[in-house]
Design a protein around this motif. Sequence first.
Motif, PDB file in Angstrom:
ATOM      1  N   GLU A 170      -1.238  -0.427  -5.395  1.00 39.43           N
ATOM      2  CA  GLU A 170      -2.136   0.630  -6.027  1.00 39.43           C
ATOM      3  C   GLU A 170      -1.654   1.243  -7.159  1.00 39.43           C
ATOM      4  O   GLU A 170      -0.479   1.525  -7.265  1.00 39.43           O
ATOM      5  N   THR A 205       0.450   1.814   5.593  1.00 41.16           N
ATOM      6  CA  THR A 205       1.077   0.670   4.906  1.00 41.16           C
ATOM      7  C   THR A 205       1.533  -0.121   5.864  1.00 41.16           C
ATOM      8  O   THR A 205       1.291  -1.696   5.779  1.00 41.16           O
ATOM      9  N   SER A 229       0.704  -1.311   0.047  1.00 43.25           N
ATOM     10  CA  SER A 229       0.102  -0.021  -0.014  1.00 43.25           C
ATOM     11  C   SER A 229       0.632   1.167   0.187  1.00 43.25           C
ATOM     12  O   SER A 229       1.874   1.243   0.542  1.00 43.25           O
ATOM     13  N   HIS A 285     -12.561   3.119   2.536  1.00 39.71           N
ATOM     14  CA  HIS A 285     -12.078   3.672   1.680  1.00 39.71           C
ATOM     15  C   HIS A 285     -12.989   3.457   0.306  1.00 39.71           C
ATOM     16  O   HIS A 285     -13.921   2.565   0.282  1.00 39.71           O
ATOM     17  N   SER A 335      -0.559   4.105   1.213  1.00 43.40           N
ATOM     18  CA  SER A 335      -1.212   4.947   2.067  1.00 43.40           C
ATOM     19  C   SER A 335      -0.444   5.044   3.410  1.00 43.40           C
ATOM     20  O   SER A 335       0.621   4.364   3.509  1.00 43.40           O
ATOM     21  N   ARG A 336      -1.066   5.869   4.366  1.00 44.61           N
ATOM     22  CA  ARG A 336      -0.535   6.044   5.678  1.00 44.61           C
ATOM     23  C   ARG A 336      -0.764   4.710   6.299  1.00 44.61           C
ATOM     24  O   ARG A 336      -0.241   4.672   7.369  1.00 44.61           O
TER      25      ARG A 336
END
Length: 239
Positions: free
Chosen positions: A74, A49, A44, A123, A46-47
């Motif tokens: 992603e 991860t 990932s 999400h 994103s934050r």
Amino acid sequence: MSKFVDLTEKLSKIPHLYVGSYDVEKLQTELASIDPALFVPFRSKSRHTGHLAKVWHGLSLVAPGGSIHGDLTEEGYAGRTDSQWTPVAEQSPYFKEVITDLGGEGQRVRLMCVRAGGNFPWHRHGTEIPLNAVGMRPNWYEVIVHLPVKSNPHVSYEVIQSSVYELSDYSAGIEIHKRNYPEGEAWVFNAAHYHNVFNRSKTEDRYSIMLTLDIRMRKTFDIVSKAVERYEGPLLTGL
């Protein structure tokens, strides 16, 4: 184009849509034949991860270039080409049969594991992608289908209508559409709205074939259209 857009609009109001059933014993036999070491953490950006790397592992069954692990991250929603069966899929004839039956050949297909006690962040797919010239997200045609291979009663697929998620007074509570997808049943999981998967079991991992299908493909369009016609469940109605 209109018939595809019309179907997409109908799908956007359905949190969970059943599309078919498959042989659980065959699915689980092929899952058991896969080396557990092939399941690697999702990468990932994103934050979250670290969290996702612990609870969300997988491998690809259909991916660009037939790569087992190259597609576990992603990516932008540019057109995907050169999607091929991976070596794991080639050794799993019933997986291939099921994926082909659902219209997944040449698309993106993964075999994903949510570890016991794991969940994703809430999400929605394509949230950060600008609308195109006609006011639609570039990935408007995507349909996410989950087919649990090995699951348990404590797994919950959950959807919240987008405006409810973003505008609700949380002190008053919000409506969450929850469903447990049984092993061997294929379901369209509404990814256009906020969604999540919770594996609340303390001991059992969940394994699911996750297909990213294209509503513009005839096989997928026909399967989903018939399922929508049969649907009699709740709808996402907003605030």
